[in-house]
Design a protein around this motif. Structure first.
Motif, PDB file in Angstrom:
ATOM      1  N   THR A   1      20.685 -19.694  19.286  1.00 32.70           N
ATOM      2  CA  THR A   1      20.827 -20.951  18.547  1.00 32.70           C
ATOM      3  C   THR A   1      21.196 -22.085  19.499  1.00 32.70           C
ATOM      4  N   GLY A   2      22.087 -21.794  20.421  1.00 29.07           N
ATOM      5  CA  GLY A   2      22.484 -22.803  21.413  1.00 29.07           C
ATOM      6  C   GLY A   2      21.325 -23.232  22.286  1.00 29.07           C
TER       7      GLY A   2
ATOM      8  N   SER B   1      19.188 -25.513  20.330  1.00 30.27           N
ATOM      9  CA  SER B   1      19.780 -26.858  20.242  1.00 30.27           C
ATOM     10  C   SER B   1      19.581 -27.643  21.530  1.00 30.27           C
TER      11      SER B   1
ATOM     12  N   SER C   1      15.974 -28.692  21.686  1.00 22.29           N
ATOM     13  CA  SER C   1      15.790 -29.784  20.722  1.00 22.29           C
ATOM     14  C   SER C   1      16.342 -31.096  21.266  1.00 22.29           C
ATOM     15  N   TYR C   2      17.507 -31.015  21.894  1.00 19.60           N
ATOM     16  CA  TYR C   2      18.132 -32.222  22.447  1.00 19.60           C
ATOM     17  C   TYR C   2      17.220 -32.883  23.480  1.00 19.60           C
TER      18      TYR C   2
ATOM     19  N   SER D   1      22.301 -36.724  17.165  1.00 19.87           N
ATOM     20  CA  SER D   1      22.289 -35.327  16.729  1.00 19.87           C
ATOM     21  C   SER D   1      23.392 -34.494  17.366  1.00 19.87           C
ATOM     22  N   GLN D   2      23.830 -34.899  18.530  1.00 16.05           N
ATOM     23  CA  GLN D   2      24.864 -34.167  19.262  1.00 16.05           C
ATOM     24  C   GLN D   2      24.432 -32.734  19.578  1.00 16.05           C
ATOM     25  N   ASN D   3      23.119 -32.508  19.684  1.00 15.32           N
ATOM     26  CA  ASN D   3      22.621 -31.159  19.925  1.00 15.32           C
ATOM     27  C   ASN D   3      22.993 -30.613  21.297  1.00 15.32           C
TER      28      ASN D   3
ATOM     29  N   LYS E   1      26.544 -29.308  20.695  1.00 18.11           N
ATOM     30  CA  LYS E   1      26.439 -28.173  19.781  1.00 18.11           C
ATOM     31  C   LYS E   1      25.829 -26.968  20.495  1.00 18.11           C
ATOM     32  N   GLY E   2      24.808 -27.200  21.271  1.00 16.57           N
ATOM     33  CA  GLY E   2      24.150 -26.114  21.985  1.00 16.57           C
ATOM     34  C   GLY E   2      25.056 -25.471  23.019  1.00 16.57           C
TER      35      GLY E   2
ATOM     36  N   SER F   1      27.784 -23.494  21.265  1.00 15.89           N
ATOM     37  CA  SER F   1      27.196 -22.278  20.706  1.00 15.89           C
ATOM     38  C   SER F   1      26.946 -21.233  21.796  1.00 15.89           C
TER      39      SER F   1
END
Length: 180
Positions: free
Chosen positions: A42-43, A46, A49-50, A61-63, A66-67, A70
């Motif tokens: 998942t990380g 993210s 995606s970022y 989004s702060q991905n 978050k990534g 994670s």
């Protein structure tokens, strides 16, 4: 549809209870490592995606954060799974709280069945009472060993799942007969 989900939850509780009885440490370690792998994947998703998102949207989004969080959590689960086993008594207390809350929700179910004049409402009430009783025992933790605590948790899961499944199936058959 809601009852189908409830039956699936009962089956999962039953399966987890049986696996905990067979090999509690091995089963728990496997689950923790699997959660770690999911967190890592998942990380990574993210992070990808970022970097694939336009900078303005990516900032919102702060991905990236978050990534990274994670991935760090996933690595901890995957490589330090024994830490969770060491803090099992604390995790068991959290489980006891979850079972207590579930028992309170089951009271609602039993009372609803009673008010709907379903004949087997008492099975749901027994399930609620057992959930609350199991939660109280777990939260008071009168056990001398962690092994006995694992066994108690496993047996409580199996008993709850069986009673819930019986009550669900009986309430489903009653609701079906009321329609016709």
């Amino acid at each position: 549809m809601k009852k189908t989900g409830s039956i699936i939850i009962c089956i999962c509780e039953l399966l987890v209870g049986i696996l905990l009885l067979i090999n509690p440490v091995g089963f728990t370690t496997t689950i923790i490592i699997a959660v770690g792998i999911v967190l890592i994947l998942t990380g990574i998703g993210s992070l990808i995606s970022y970097f694939r998102t336009e900078p303005v949207y990516a900032a919102r989004s702060q991905n990236l954060a978050k990534g990274l969080i994670s991935i760090v959590a996933g690595l901890f689960c995957a490589f330090r799974s024994r830490w969770f086993i060491a803090v099992f008594p604390l995790l068991t207390m959290l489980y006891g709280v979850a079972i207590l809350l579930t028992g309170i929700a089951k009271i609602q179910w039993a009372v609803d069945m009673l008010r709907l004049k379903m004949s087997k409402w008492f099975l749901a009430a027994i399930g609620a009472a057992l959930s609350i009783l199991f939660a109280a025992v777990i939260l008071m933790n009168p056990f001398n060993s962690t092994t006995f605590l694992w066994t108690f948790v496993a047996v409580s899961l199996i008993v709850e799942a069986a009673l819930d499944a019986i009550a669900l199936l009986l309430s489903r058959s009653r609701a079906h007969s009321d329609l016709y």
